[in-house]
Design a protein around this motif. Structure first.
Motif, PDB file in Angstrom:
ATOM      1  N   UNK A 156       0.619  -1.360  -0.045  1.00  0.00           N
ATOM      2  CA  UNK A 156      -0.108  -0.125   0.056  1.00  0.00           C
ATOM      3  C   UNK A 156       1.168   1.450   0.280  1.00  0.00           C
ATOM      4  N   UNK A 157       0.013   2.266  -0.865  1.00  0.00           N
ATOM      5  CA  UNK A 157       1.086   3.770  -0.599  1.00  0.00           C
ATOM      6  C   UNK A 157       0.172   4.563   0.836  1.00  0.00           C
ATOM      7  N   UNK A 158       1.458   4.523   1.957  1.00  0.00           N
ATOM      8  CA  UNK A 158       1.462   4.836   3.389  1.00  0.00           C
ATOM      9  C   UNK A 158       1.937   5.880   3.841  1.00  0.00           C
ATOM     10  N   UNK A 159       0.810   7.446   4.298  1.00  0.00           N
ATOM     11  CA  UNK A 159       1.415   8.379   4.889  1.00  0.00           C
ATOM     12  C   UNK A 159       1.139   8.394   6.114  1.00  0.00           C
ATOM     13  N   UNK A 160       2.197   8.882   6.934  1.00  0.00           N
ATOM     14  CA  UNK A 160       2.208   8.594   8.552  1.00  0.00           C
ATOM     15  C   UNK A 160       2.018  10.294   8.789  1.00  0.00           C
ATOM     16  N   UNK A 161       0.801  10.091   9.851  1.00  0.00           N
ATOM     17  CA  UNK A 161       0.669  12.075  10.296  1.00  0.00           C
ATOM     18  C   UNK A 161       1.564  11.365  11.899  1.00  0.00           C
ATOM     19  N   UNK A 162       2.082  12.753  12.346  1.00  0.00           N
ATOM     20  CA  UNK A 162       2.562  12.879  13.327  1.00  0.00           C
ATOM     21  C   UNK A 162       2.366  13.267  13.954  1.00  0.00           C
ATOM     22  N   UNK A 163       2.078  13.859  14.900  1.00  0.00           N
ATOM     23  CA  UNK A 163       1.280  15.159  15.680  1.00  0.00           C
ATOM     24  C   UNK A 163       2.271  15.577  16.466  1.00  0.00           C
ATOM     25  N   UNK A 164       3.154  15.213  16.574  1.00  0.00           N
ATOM     26  CA  UNK A 164       4.684  16.101  17.493  1.00  0.00           C
ATOM     27  C   UNK A 164       5.934  15.913  16.348  1.00  0.00           C
ATOM     28  N   UNK A 165       6.462  16.039  16.811  1.00  0.00           N
ATOM     29  CA  UNK A 165       7.784  16.813  15.464  1.00  0.00           C
ATOM     30  C   UNK A 165       8.894  15.342  15.545  1.00  0.00           C
ATOM     31  N   UNK A 166       8.203  14.346  15.934  1.00  0.00           N
ATOM     32  CA  UNK A 166       9.258  13.141  16.184  1.00  0.00           C
ATOM     33  C   UNK A 166       8.886  11.300  16.213  1.00  0.00           C
ATOM     34  N   UNK A 167       9.389  10.528  15.464  1.00  0.00           N
ATOM     35  CA  UNK A 167       8.531   9.373  15.435  1.00  0.00           C
ATOM     36  C   UNK A 167       9.247   8.789  17.145  1.00  0.00           C
ATOM     37  N   UNK A 168       8.493   8.012  17.529  1.00  0.00           N
ATOM     38  CA  UNK A 168       8.137   6.860  19.137  1.00  0.00           C
ATOM     39  C   UNK A 168       9.022   8.040  19.893  1.00  0.00           C
ATOM     40  N   UNK A 169       8.628   8.946  20.033  1.00  0.00           N
ATOM     41  CA  UNK A 169       8.301  10.265  20.668  1.00  0.00           C
ATOM     42  C   UNK A 169       8.272   9.688  22.393  1.00  0.00           C
ATOM     43  N   UNK A 170       7.491   8.643  22.605  1.00  0.00           N
ATOM     44  CA  UNK A 170       7.794   8.271  23.912  1.00  0.00           C
ATOM     45  C   UNK A 170       9.261   7.620  23.846  1.00  0.00           C
ATOM     46  N   UNK A 171      10.021   7.066  23.375  1.00  0.00           N
ATOM     47  CA  UNK A 171      11.342   6.983  23.544  1.00  0.00           C
ATOM     48  C   UNK A 171      11.690   8.021  24.285  1.00  0.00           C
ATOM     49  N   UNK A 172      12.447   9.684  23.890  1.00  0.00           N
ATOM     50  CA  UNK A 172      13.179  10.343  23.957  1.00  0.00           C
ATOM     51  C   UNK A 172      14.544   9.953  23.819  1.00  0.00           C
ATOM     52  N   UNK A 173      14.522  10.059  22.553  1.00  0.00           N
ATOM     53  CA  UNK A 173      16.043   9.804  21.624  1.00  0.00           C
ATOM     54  C   UNK A 173      15.802  10.104  20.459  1.00  0.00           C
ATOM     55  N   UNK A 174      16.613  11.354  20.312  1.00  0.00           N
ATOM     56  CA  UNK A 174      16.945  12.012  18.674  1.00  0.00           C
ATOM     57  C   UNK A 174      16.711  10.448  17.734  1.00  0.00           C
ATOM     58  N   UNK A 175      18.412  10.701  18.620  1.00  0.00           N
ATOM     59  CA  UNK A 175      19.255   9.452  17.868  1.00  0.00           C
ATOM     60  C   UNK A 175      18.143   8.511  17.258  1.00  0.00           C
ATOM     61  N   UNK A 176      17.269   7.448  17.847  1.00  0.00           N
ATOM     62  CA  UNK A 176      16.187   6.579  17.611  1.00  0.00           C
ATOM     63  C   UNK A 176      14.694   7.871  16.099  1.00  0.00           C
TER      64      UNK A 176
END
Length: 753
Positions: free
Chosen positions: A171-191
């Motif tokens: 499928x063609x996938x678009x991910x819409x993220x409310x914050x400015x980072x993926x997996x922001x619960x991990x609190x790590x810019x490198x990730x």
């Protein structure tokens, strides 16, 4: 119609299924009934967003247990049935389809429901939330067209897994993220940066700091309008923005709730005989000293097992480090712990090589771990370091080196203190020598007199020897000095037996008779140990034990159930009664009441709490000092007093039990598992080796390093030596303990040079 059920389990997920299995495994003989809202047997939910949608795990391989299991174990299973109300005062649960149930014990594990977006068009067909098998089947059907366009709402676990799965289906996938980072619960810019590039390289479009304001479509959703003014064409939408506990049916029940059902360390709710586990349980996490609600499969399984044991009265407290895993594209990663309040991160290995760990630290103490492709032994070692709050400051330079073996870091220093009456003065001398050598405990586990010594150690961290010395001086009894040592010991023992020890225990025959139970025919013991409770308060501030850096664990036997129970300062609000319970050896001392239960001396079952310590704290990376008050090996006794002394040594000596056959079986099964994994195609074996269950069961533990310091019985000592509280005998025991410890420490130091 109202049915009577001994164990009623409300919820059709992993917690209830595991609890039912555990109840039968632990010997529960009563009736067990599971009430499940879904029309399916309890199944493996994590596969829904991954293998099930991809078609690699069909429906018939999702069930946790087959129908035969429930039939064989005589577990009633009511499907498509919801609990509608609970009345704790009547021990009653009402349902919508199966009538009412009177329960003996109740487990509530109803899970959670997806949070829903309340925006225009939110009820248009083609908008999905993933929680149940029916949800997954609808998404699977919608994704049959590999040319479809999907919009995923949410940049954490469900959203990321769904984006990965649907993209793999073409499928063609678009991910819409409310914050400015993926997996922001991990609190790590490198990730976040790594996963951003990883997803984009695989064709997923990612839009940050935006969220939907409206869904549009008639018969089916065809576009998403965002707050930033974007219009995103689509054929389906999957929303993953968190979940809330299913607890509405508890309204009016007077069961305490907040963001879920509030439970204590034993997963027991605020009303009697009610327990909660899994997504609905707001529990106290002793590792992080805070209340938490964890919404992950592995936690539900773990808590279901624990709740079942406590429903049977086993009094097992929650412990360990919560964890979860996720599969996205060809990566499996694990996360242990909590990132709350961390102030440092240390990287190990390389993300580009898919062999990477990120340590989250607070003041050099590990609080969480993110891991991709690292060995199970390393992950298991870090879990232990998190659980026991071990400072990594001495290893800061080596920590980033992937070759540095973390299981070499000693997770904890433990003192094991046996019971033995007056022989406990030997422990006083040993602890003085250990303190002089700057060896301090992280955990002290004691039984009987060892529990009293342990309480003073935990109550006076890193400065216990002076308090112990004063405590034993207070216990000492002045006795007449006689030339013959054997006669002196006999006279001392007679004096203590008749007149007691003023600050320890007093004989009942010298106490005033005021009520009928004071009559000898109503006695349950010969002595009253009340004086020692006041003496303990002199040396231990019990209100501060829970915050002491030294964890105290003491064992006692429940008189009515014969179960050995552990009181733990990490969990319990310990009092002098808890300590005295561990030393209430009949018939000398009476049972001690703690809450609504009655306890005798833990030494009746086991005079060394090593096995209980391992059960509660694990064995990985521990340096254990066992102080043996009773020798294991001795020649044959020559007379009747010698026989009596040897009997006590055998009964109360410490034995580290190693079942060699069991050890061999574990080794063989581990080897078999690895052989099977090595036959799997592609990276399948590597994926399985990253599963938390593999880490828990297969991770090689760091060895348990045991140092023994043994009290040798001298020639001429009488069997009455354990209640010879004379000043002379106690001083001799202290001196012997000090010298024995110094000797062992010198030998150990010489062996490691």
């Amino acid at each position: 119609m109202t049915r009577e059920v001994d164990f009623l389990l409300v919820g059709g997920g992993p917690a209830c299924a595991t609890a039912a299995d555990t109840l039968r495994y632990e010997g529960a003989r009563g009736s067990i009934v599971i009430i499940a809202a879904e029309p399916h047997l309890p199944y493996t939910r994590p596969a829904l967003s991954k293998q099930f949608l991809l078609g690699t795990r069909p429906r018939d391989r999702l069930d946790m247990f087959g129908e035969d299991f429930y039939r064989k174990e005589q577990i009633g299973l009511l499907l498509a049935t919801r609990a509608t109300a609970v009345d704790p005062s009547e021990h009653l649960v009402q349902t919508d389809a199966a009538g009412d149930f009177h329960y003996g014990k109740l487990l509530i594990a109803t899970g959670s429901r997806p949070n829903r977006l309340k925006i225009p068009g939110g009820d248009i067909p083609g908008i999905f939330y993933l929680r149940t098998l029916e949800d997954a089947e609808k998404i699977k059907n919608a994704a049959m067209d590999g040319n479809a366009r999907a919009v995923i709402i949410g940049g954490n676990f469900i959203g990321m897994e769904m984006a990965s799965t649907l993209r793999q289906k073409g499928l063609t996938v678009t991910l819409l993220v409310k914050t400015n980072a993926l997996f922001d619960t991990l609190q790590a810019n490198v990730l976040s940066e790594f996963f951003l590039n990883y997803y984009r390289d695989r064709g997923v479009e990612i839009l940050f700091e935006d969220c939907p304001s409206e869904f549009q479509g008639e018969d089916r959703v065809h576009q998403v309008i965002t707050n930033a003014g974007r219009t995103i064409p689509c054929d389906m939408v999957v929303i993953g923005i968190g979940a809330s506990p299913e607890i509405e049916f508890l309204n009016g029940s007077e069961i305490e709730v907040s963001d879920g059902i509030v439970v204590d360390q034993y997963l027991q709710a605020s009303r009697p005989d009610i327990f909660a586990a899994g997504d609905v349980a707001v529990f106290f996490d002793p590792v992080f000293q805070t209340r938490r609600r964890v919404q992950h499969w592995d936690n539900a399984v773990k808590q279901g097992r624990l709740a079942a044991k406590n429903m049977l009265g086993q009094r097992r407290s929650y412990g360990g480090v919560s964890y979860f895993f996720s599969d996205v594209f060809d990566i499996t990663f694990e996360f242990f712990g909590s990132v709350k309040d961390i102030n440092e991160r240390v990287e190990r290995g390389a993300l580009a090589k898919r062999s990477f760990a990120l340590f989250y630290l607070k003041d050099s103490v590990p609080k969480a771990l993110f891991s991709i492709g690292r060995p199970a032994a390393e992950i298991k070692a870090v879990e232990s370091l998190i659980q026991h709050r071990v400072s990594l400051d001495p290893f800061r330079v080596a920590l980033p080196d992937p070759e540095f073996e973390l299981d070499e870091i000693p997770a904890q220093t433990v003192f094991i203190l046996q019971g033995g009456g007056a022989l406990g003065a030997f422990e006083c001398g040993v602890l003085k020598a250990l303190e002089e050598a700057r060896i301090y405990p992280d955990v002290v586990a004691g039984v009987s007199i060892g529990a009293l010594n342990g309480a003073i150690v935990a109550g006076n961290p890193r400065n216990a020897s002076a308090a112990l010395e004063a405590f034993w001086n207070d216990l000492a009894v002045d006795t007449p000095e006689v030339g013959d040592e054997t006669l002196r010991q006999l006279l001392t023992s007679w004096q203590v037996m008749v007149f007691g020890s003023p600050k320890f225990f007093r004989p009942r025959w010298l106490m005033p008779f005021s009520i009928p139970t004071d009559l000898a025919s109503s006695w349950t013991s010969f002595y009253d140990p009340s004086p020692v409770k006041e003496l303990l308060r002199k040396y231990v501030d019990f209100s501060r034990l829970k915050s002491s850096p030294v964890r105290l664990m003491v064992n006692a036997v429940n008189v009515e159930t014969a179960q050995l129970e552990t009181f733990d300062s990490y969990i319990d609000e310990l009092t002098p009664e808890h300590i005295l319970a561990s030393g209430s050896l009949p018939p000398g001392f009476p049972w001690t009441r703690v809450g609504e239960k009655y306890y005798w001396d833990g030494g009746i079952v086991s005079n060394s709490p090593l096995e209980q310590l391992i059960e509660h704290c694990g064995a990985s990376g521990k340096r254990v000092f066992i102080i043996d008050l009773y020798s294991i090996q001795k020649p044959l006794p020559k007379d009747l007093p010698g026989v009596m002394a040897r009997r006590d040594e055998i009964v109360y000596s410490e034995r580290v039990r190693k079942d060699l056959r069991a050890h061999e079986l574990v080794h063989d099964f581990r080897r078999l598992v690895d052989e099977i994994l090595n036959t799997l195609p592609g990276d399948s074996a590597g994926v399985i080796r990253q599963r938390p269950s593999y880490v828990q069961l297969m991770g090689d533990l760091a060895p348990l390093k045991i140092t023994r310091i043994i009290l040798d019985r001298k020639e001429g000592e009488l069997p009455t030596r354990d209640y010879d509280f004379s000043t002379k005998s106690l001083e001799r025991h202290k001196r012997a303990g000090y010298l024995a410890a110094r000797k062992v420490l010198n030998e150990t130091a010489g062996a490691t040079r």
